[in-house]
Design a protein around this motif. Structure first.
Motif, PDB file in Angstrom:
ATOM      1  N   GLU A  64       9.535   7.792  -8.662  1.00  0.00           N
ATOM      2  CA  GLU A  64      10.572   8.813  -8.884  1.00  0.00           C
ATOM      3  C   GLU A  64      11.961   8.180  -8.757  1.00  0.00           C
ATOM      4  N   SER A 103      -3.248   5.900  -6.225  1.00  0.00           N
ATOM      5  CA  SER A 103      -2.572   5.744  -4.940  1.00  0.00           C
ATOM      6  C   SER A 103      -1.314   6.612  -4.955  1.00  0.00           C
ATOM      7  N   MET A 105       1.906   8.337  -3.104  1.00  0.00           N
ATOM      8  CA  MET A 105       2.825   8.322  -1.973  1.00  0.00           C
ATOM      9  C   MET A 105       3.685   9.569  -2.072  1.00  0.00           C
ATOM     10  N   LEU A 106       3.461  10.494  -1.142  1.00  0.00           N
ATOM     11  CA  LEU A 106       3.999  11.842  -1.261  1.00  0.00           C
ATOM     12  C   LEU A 106       5.135  12.075  -0.273  1.00  0.00           C
ATOM     13  N   ASP A 108       7.604  14.107   2.228  1.00  0.00           N
ATOM     14  CA  ASP A 108       7.373  15.247   3.112  1.00  0.00           C
ATOM     15  C   ASP A 108       7.623  16.542   2.353  1.00  0.00           C
ATOM     16  N   ILE A 138      -3.993   8.331  -0.265  1.00  0.00           N
ATOM     17  CA  ILE A 138      -2.741   9.076  -0.196  1.00  0.00           C
ATOM     18  C   ILE A 138      -2.033   8.718   1.096  1.00  0.00           C
ATOM     19  N   THR A 139      -0.733   8.688   1.003  1.00  0.00           N
ATOM     20  CA  THR A 139       0.051   8.413   2.196  1.00  0.00           C
ATOM     21  C   THR A 139       1.393   9.115   2.062  1.00  0.00           C
ATOM     22  N   ARG A 140       2.095   9.183   3.167  1.00  0.00           N
ATOM     23  CA  ARG A 140       3.406   9.788   3.186  1.00  0.00           C
ATOM     24  C   ARG A 140       4.408   8.801   2.587  1.00  0.00           C
ATOM     25  N   SER A 141       5.403   9.302   1.880  1.00  0.00           N
ATOM     26  CA  SER A 141       6.506   8.472   1.434  1.00  0.00           C
ATOM     27  C   SER A 141       7.770   8.958   2.124  1.00  0.00           C
ATOM     28  N   PRO A 142       8.590   8.028   2.633  1.00  0.00           N
ATOM     29  CA  PRO A 142       9.832   8.470   3.269  1.00  0.00           C
ATOM     30  C   PRO A 142      10.881   8.923   2.256  1.00  0.00           C
ATOM     31  N   ALA A 144      10.895   8.653  -2.257  1.00  0.00           N
ATOM     32  CA  ALA A 144      10.468   8.986  -3.609  1.00  0.00           C
ATOM     33  C   ALA A 144       8.986   9.343  -3.673  1.00  0.00           C
ATOM     34  N   ILE A 146       5.681   8.580  -5.502  1.00  0.00           N
ATOM     35  CA  ILE A 146       5.191   7.404  -6.227  1.00  0.00           C
ATOM     36  C   ILE A 146       3.732   7.603  -6.604  1.00  0.00           C
TER      37      ILE A 146
ATOM     38  N   THR B  59      -8.066   0.853  -2.556  1.00  0.00           N
ATOM     39  CA  THR B  59      -6.615   0.675  -2.601  1.00  0.00           C
ATOM     40  C   THR B  59      -5.979   1.281  -1.354  1.00  0.00           C
ATOM     41  N   VAL B  63       3.733   1.330   3.594  1.00  0.00           N
ATOM     42  CA  VAL B  63       5.039   1.884   3.241  1.00  0.00           C
ATOM     43  C   VAL B  63       5.995   1.687   4.417  1.00  0.00           C
ATOM     44  N   VAL B  66       6.717   4.165   7.347  1.00  0.00           N
ATOM     45  CA  VAL B  66       5.511   4.962   7.608  1.00  0.00           C
ATOM     46  C   VAL B  66       4.464   4.079   8.280  1.00  0.00           C
ATOM     47  N   HIS B  67       4.168   2.937   7.644  1.00  0.00           N
ATOM     48  CA  HIS B  67       3.126   2.054   8.180  1.00  0.00           C
ATOM     49  C   HIS B  67       3.677   0.814   8.868  1.00  0.00           C
ATOM     50  N   PRO B 142      13.602   3.015  -4.994  1.00  0.00           N
ATOM     51  CA  PRO B 142      14.902   3.576  -4.637  1.00  0.00           C
ATOM     52  C   PRO B 142      15.106   3.626  -3.124  1.00  0.00           C
ATOM     53  N   ASP B 148       1.497  -2.075  -2.173  1.00  0.00           N
ATOM     54  CA  ASP B 148       0.263  -1.347  -2.464  1.00  0.00           C
ATOM     55  C   ASP B 148      -0.732  -2.362  -3.011  1.00  0.00           C
ATOM     56  N   HIS B 346      -0.253  12.912   9.984  1.00  0.00           N
ATOM     57  CA  HIS B 346       0.457  11.852   9.291  1.00  0.00           C
ATOM     58  C   HIS B 346       1.538  12.472   8.413  1.00  0.00           C
ATOM     59  N   PHE B 347       1.245  13.639   7.866  1.00  0.00           N
ATOM     60  CA  PHE B 347       2.229  14.328   7.010  1.00  0.00           C
ATOM     61  C   PHE B 347       3.046  15.311   7.836  1.00  0.00           C
TER      62      PHE B 347
END
Lengths: 347, 347
Positions: A64, A103, A105-106, A108, A138-142, A144, A146, B59, B63, B66-67, B142, B148, B346-347
């Motif tokens: 994004e 994969s 990356m979401l 919050d 799936i994981t959290r993105s701080p 964007a 992705i 996969t 991040v 986060v990680h 960004p 990944d 985690h979220f």
């Protein structure tokens, strides 16, 4: 979905919410084919490889703010395109995609409804490309959103289409038309700036916008170019035609000469570029995101072009130039040679 | 590295800087094995699959924010861990990793020196795990730095270790020790808060910090647990032991009983948790990032445990409980049953 979250550097960790998202995604996947022994939900997916074929592997992310703008594309468009750009890379090797890993990356606050819309697009392109979503993460993105996709597929050993197979004298061909996706993106940017609705009334421009949002990978043509050993080299146009010509010529150790008049520039894009003061040839050569294929045709296999044309089902295959012994990369326009536009900065 | 950048939603595109980064990365990769027909640099990688084996695919992304926290881990640690967590997932299926794809999302201003340090870690773990970096993708991020990784590997058909193979009465075993990685991260967080140097003087805590930075995937043990058909189910502890017990029990349709006194809690972690007012059993059960393996041992294969112990080469395999017919998940401590800690957000 393997080990979907792990220890968080802030001290928070794996989650009920995340398990819920994973089981929701799994519930939306179509039944796995028998070749997928272990599907989403274990540490890893396990699949039966294609007998006698080589594995093809590729990965590409849509980020994004870099590759998409949520004002211009729906999340369904983003999911669709994330699969399309990866299966396009497999097709550009002469291969056929079979599995993808997703994969995500979401940021919050991403809702299950948003994930559903993204999945709509993923599953639509997966159906078209006949690929199975075999797993992912799936994981959290701080920041964007992705969507990083890995595609695997298969190719018969002697049907691989590399970039470095071109020879001086080979004809350069491109599938379909060019410039549409970048004209579509420019139109969206301009319409947004002016506060217009983000859907063109002009049918040609609407097609350009659609190409930016949902590129059509040339899956059938790619497989046939490899199968019939028509092409000596091939790659897709993710970064534009000028970039693809440069990469095939560099990898093959040749130069290239492009005939400006032969370029299959999308008509609406041509009109848009002219009206907005750009050189349509330069803009179409450098505009990315078209996902057409550039391939080289040696003289001795020229007759086999027909099998590719039959597979193309109405998508034009256009002769746009040649690989040359001289190392220069040139565009010939009105009898004058000019240098091929250079690559474009992403970083 | 396939189609590494594409059309940017701001209008800027693929780049000289990016091509330079890709060719630099390629120059640092060791020579590709003969099984890799097309390596980094084309649309996709092409590889010879293992004969008679099934493909394993997984996969996982690391991040920033986060990680990992760049104050606590070097970029070499991040690269090392990104490979380690993926090959760990393949080992937890009873498989052996063969290829990895590296998808890098780089913030603006990332230097070639930083990429080099990241690659140092990637290549070090790749050497240990005997995997080839077959390709990947780089793109701009960004915000956060994201690594990944997709790993592919192979497993013999009858040697797959799933999560759902456990049966009531099967013994639960865990490799190595638990709690070390999360104690290490807590120590780093605390030391940073107090302005201390981020390297413990205490040897035990230094090991905990190292486990957080560079987990050791149990590659040999995983392959042997599958090969000797010792284990009926297996998964790695990316999200902690409590999470792994829950997932194996749920997938297998059983309950589980864990003996608190049997848990192989890392001694320095135990001391750290106690001193900072936590319950060491609860903290070790729920702390993630240890990358040990949890596996189930049916009574009839108990004799084969020795082959796994030989493969473990000094890494303890500890009997910590049983799968049960009753659906409850309990920890037995001093003769009293208490519920297994739940997963973590985690979220």
């Amino acid at each position: 979905m393997s080990s979907p979250a792990r220890h968080d550097s802030q001290g928070s960790r794996a989650i009920p919410g995340e398990r819920f998202i994973i089981s929701h995604i799994r519930s939306r996947l179509p039944p796995a084919p028998a070749s997928l022994i272990v599907a989403a939900g274990d540490d890893a997916a396990v699949a039966v490889p294609e007998r006698g074929a080589l594995q093809v592997l590729t990965t590409d992310a849509l980020v994004e703010g870099v590759h998409f703008d949520r004002r211009f594309s729906s999340l369904a468009d983003v999911g669709y395109k994330a699969i399309a750009v990866n299966v396009s890379d497999v097709a550009a090797m002469g291969g056929t995609s079979s599995l993808v890993l997703l994969s995500l990356m979401l940021p919050d606050g991403t809702s299950i409804q948003e994930i559903d819309v993204l999945l709509d697009g993923v599953l639509e392109m997966a159906r078209i490309a006949k690929v199975t979503v075999a797993g992912g993460n799936i994981t959290r993105s701080p920041g964007a959103l992705i969507v990083d996709v890995t595609a695997t597929g298969h190719v018969r050993p002697r049907r691989i289409l590399r970039r470095d197979g071109g020879r001086p004298g080979d004809a350069l061909f491109v599938t379909g038309s060019i410039g549409g996706a970048s004209a579509g993106l420019e139109w969206l940017t301009e319409a947004f700036r002016c506060g217009f609705p983000l859907q063109p009334e002009d049918g040609g421009l609407a097609t350009c916008v659609q190409r930016h949002r949902r590129p059509e990978p040339r899956l059938r043509i790619g497989a046939v170019l490899g199968r019939a050993r028509v092409a000596s080299a091939c790659m897709d146009l993710s970064d534009g035609l000028a970039d693809a010509v440069r990469q095939i010529a560099e990898a093959s150790g040749t130069g290239a000469r492009i005939d400006a008049a032969a370029l299959p520039i999308d008509a609406a894009a041509h009109k848009w570029f002219s009206a907005s003061g750009h050189d349509p040839v330069g803009a179409a050569l450098s505009g990315g995101d078209d996902y057409e294929l550039l391939f080289t045709l040696p003289r001795k296999t020229a007759r086999r072009l027909r099998s590719a044309e039959a597979a193309a089902r109405g998508v034009p295959l256009t002769h746009i130039g040649e690989l040359t012994t001289e190392p220069e990369l040139v565009v010939v326009r009105d009898g004058q040679s000019e240098p091929l536009p250079s690559g474009f900065t992403h970083f």
